[in-house]
Design a protein around this motif. Structure first.
Motif, short mmCIF file in Angstrom:
data_model
loop_
_atom_site.label_atom_id
_atom_site.label_comp_id
_atom_site.label_asym_id
_atom_site.label_seq_id
_atom_site.Cartn_x
_atom_site.Cartn_y
_atom_site.Cartn_z
N MET A 202 0.82 -1.22 0.00
CA MET A 202 0.00 0.00 0.00
C MET A 202 0.85 1.27 0.00
SD MET A 202 -3.27 -0.63 2.48
CE MET A 202 -2.43 -1.52 3.79
N ASN A 203 1.86 1.31 0.82
CA ASN A 203 2.66 2.52 0.99
C ASN A 203 3.81 2.61 0.00
OD1 ASN A 203 1.45 3.76 3.52
ND2 ASN A 203 1.78 1.63 4.11
N GLY A 204 4.24 1.48 -0.52
CA GLY A 204 5.36 1.45 -1.43
C GLY A 204 4.97 1.16 -2.87
N ASP A 205 4.62 -0.10 -3.12
CA ASP A 205 4.37 -0.54 -4.50
C ASP A 205 3.34 0.31 -5.23
OD1 ASP A 205 6.12 -2.57 -3.80
OD2 ASP A 205 4.57 -4.10 -3.59
N SER A 206 2.26 0.66 -4.55
CA SER A 206 1.20 1.44 -5.22
C SER A 206 1.70 2.81 -5.66
CB SER A 206 -0.01 1.60 -4.29
OG SER A 206 0.35 2.33 -3.13
N ASN A 207 2.44 3.49 -4.82
CA ASN A 207 2.96 4.81 -5.16
C ASN A 207 4.08 4.73 -6.19
OD1 ASN A 207 1.46 6.75 -3.37
ND2 ASN A 207 2.19 5.31 -1.83
N ILE A 208 4.83 3.63 -6.20
CA ILE A 208 5.85 3.44 -7.23
C ILE A 208 5.20 3.30 -8.60
CG2 ILE A 208 7.59 1.81 -8.09
CD1 ILE A 208 8.43 1.45 -5.10
N VAL A 209 4.09 2.57 -8.68
CA VAL A 209 3.36 2.46 -9.95
C VAL A 209 2.96 3.86 -10.44
CG1 VAL A 209 1.19 1.68 -11.03
CG2 VAL A 209 2.51 0.12 -9.58
N VAL A 210 2.46 4.69 -9.53
CA VAL A 210 2.05 6.05 -9.90
C VAL A 210 3.25 6.85 -10.42
CG1 VAL A 210 1.07 8.22 -9.06
CG2 VAL A 210 0.10 6.05 -8.30
N ALA A 211 4.38 6.76 -9.73
CA ALA A 211 5.58 7.49 -10.15
C ALA A 211 6.05 7.01 -11.52
CB ALA A 211 6.69 7.32 -9.11
N GLU A 212 6.08 5.71 -11.72
CA GLU A 212 6.53 5.17 -13.00
C GLU A 212 5.61 5.58 -14.15
OE1 GLU A 212 8.83 1.21 -11.28
OE2 GLU A 212 6.75 1.00 -11.96
N GLU A 213 4.31 5.52 -13.91
CA GLU A 213 3.35 5.93 -14.95
C GLU A 213 3.46 7.42 -15.24
OE1 GLU A 213 1.23 4.14 -16.90
OE2 GLU A 213 2.06 2.31 -16.06
N ALA A 214 3.64 8.23 -14.20
CA ALA A 214 3.78 9.67 -14.40
C ALA A 214 5.03 9.98 -15.21
CB ALA A 214 3.82 10.39 -13.06
N ALA A 215 6.14 9.32 -14.90
CA ALA A 215 7.38 9.53 -15.65
C ALA A 215 7.21 9.11 -17.11
CB ALA A 215 8.53 8.77 -14.99
N ALA A 216 6.59 7.95 -17.33
CA ALA A 216 6.38 7.46 -18.69
C ALA A 216 5.49 8.40 -19.50
CB ALA A 216 5.78 6.05 -18.67
N ALA A 217 4.55 9.08 -18.83
CA ALA A 217 3.63 10.00 -19.51
C ALA A 217 4.25 11.39 -19.70
CB ALA A 217 2.33 10.11 -18.73
N GLY A 218 5.45 11.60 -19.16
CA GLY A 218 6.11 12.89 -19.30
C GLY A 218 5.60 13.97 -18.36
N VAL A 219 4.95 13.58 -17.28
CA VAL A 219 4.51 14.56 -16.27
C VAL A 219 5.77 15.19 -15.66
CG1 VAL A 219 3.26 14.89 -14.10
CG2 VAL A 219 2.39 13.27 -15.81
N PRO A 220 5.87 16.51 -15.65
CA PRO A 220 7.12 17.14 -15.22
C PRO A 220 7.43 17.10 -13.72
CG PRO A 220 5.56 18.81 -16.01
CD PRO A 220 4.93 17.47 -16.23
N ARG A 221 6.44 16.94 -12.85
CA ARG A 221 6.70 17.01 -11.41
C ARG A 221 5.97 15.89 -10.69
NH1 ARG A 221 4.95 22.32 -9.04
NH2 ARG A 221 6.63 22.97 -10.40
N PHE A 222 6.65 15.31 -9.69
CA PHE A 222 6.06 14.26 -8.88
C PHE A 222 6.18 14.66 -7.42
CE2 PHE A 222 6.36 10.27 -6.45
CZ PHE A 222 5.18 9.66 -6.84
N VAL A 223 5.07 14.65 -6.72
CA VAL A 223 5.02 14.98 -5.29
C VAL A 223 4.59 13.72 -4.55
CG1 VAL A 223 3.98 16.45 -3.53
CG2 VAL A 223 4.37 17.36 -5.84
N PHE A 224 5.35 13.38 -3.53
CA PHE A 224 5.02 12.19 -2.73
C PHE A 224 4.86 12.57 -1.28
CE2 PHE A 224 6.66 8.43 -0.27
CZ PHE A 224 5.49 7.71 -0.36
N VAL A 225 3.75 12.14 -0.69
CA VAL A 225 3.52 12.36 0.73
C VAL A 225 4.06 11.14 1.47
CG1 VAL A 225 1.85 12.85 2.54
CG2 VAL A 225 1.47 13.74 0.23
N SER A 226 5.23 11.30 2.04
CA SER A 226 5.90 10.24 2.78
C SER A 226 5.57 10.43 4.26
CB SER A 226 7.41 10.29 2.53
OG SER A 226 8.05 9.19 3.12
N ALA A 227 6.52 10.25 5.14
CA ALA A 227 6.28 10.40 6.57
C ALA A 227 7.60 10.56 7.29
CB ALA A 227 5.54 9.19 7.13
N THR A 228 7.54 11.19 8.44
CA THR A 228 8.66 11.20 9.36
C THR A 228 8.50 9.95 10.22
OG1 THR A 228 8.72 13.59 9.37
CG2 THR A 228 9.76 12.48 11.23
N PHE A 229 9.53 9.15 10.31
CA PHE A 229 9.40 7.86 10.96
C PHE A 229 9.81 7.90 12.42
CE2 PHE A 229 10.56 7.00 6.46
CZ PHE A 229 9.28 6.71 6.05
#
Length: 190
Positions: free
Chosen positions: A74-101
């Protein structure tokens, strides 16, 4: 979190699309009419890939809790798919809501959560080396329809009562320790 991100962006006059499993929310507010809701499965990009065309930014905030494997997915693989798809589509910016651990040993039960988030951070840096944004808030709290009372208590410990899920605790008002990090800065269409 996603609702607050969308509300903030709409308030800034941005064109916003929200991709989630269920599409438009059942409980609607007037500002929501300005959002394009797309029902899609993150692990089936064909169901949502089209929304990336012409987007200036993607904000990924998928997450949740469960077993080690569930949290990593949920926290890793799903967001990686989004990042990979965004990069492949040429989206210029990627914002990720991570967390302070949390420090050791509190992080042990959250190992899948932490490893998943860290994997996305590495992917964002690799795919968007000059244009990634990684937000690392501490605990994000606030009202959430259907939140488990324990999760609601963790989100808002000073006011939390272990109430039934249909009566979630209220967040602290600003000035009483409230006003947490549950928004996002200016971004383009999501």
């Amino acid at each position: 979190l996603g609702t607050n991100i969308c509300r903030t962006l709409v308030g800034m006059g941005k064109k916003v699309a929200s991709v989630n499993r269920s599409g438009p929310p059942k409980r609607r507010e007037p500002w929501m009419d300005k959002i394009d809701y797309i029902s899609g499965d993150v692990f089936n990009p064909e169901s949502w890939r089209g929304v990336l065309k012409g987007s200036t930014s993607v904000i990924a905030s998928i997450g949740g809790f469960g077993s080690y494997d569930e949290m990593k997915r949920m926290n890793g693989d799903s967001n990686i798919v989004v990042a990979e798809e965004a990069a492949a589509a040429g989206v210029p910016r990627f914002v990720f809501v991570s967390a302070t651990f949390p420090p050791f040993p509190a992080s042990i039960p959250l190992r899948g959560y932490i490893e998943g988030k860290e994997a996305v951070e590495a992917t964002a840096k690799r795919l968007f080396p000059e244009s990634h944004v990684i937000l690392k808030p501490s605990v994000i709290y606030g009202e959430q329809q259907g939140a488990h009372p324990l999760i609601a208590a963790i989100r808002c410990p000073r006011r939390a009562e272990l109430a039934p899920p249909h009566h979630p605790p209220r967040p602290l008002p600003k000035g009483e320790g409230g006003g947490g990090a549950d928004g996002a800065g200016p971004q383009g269409r999501v």
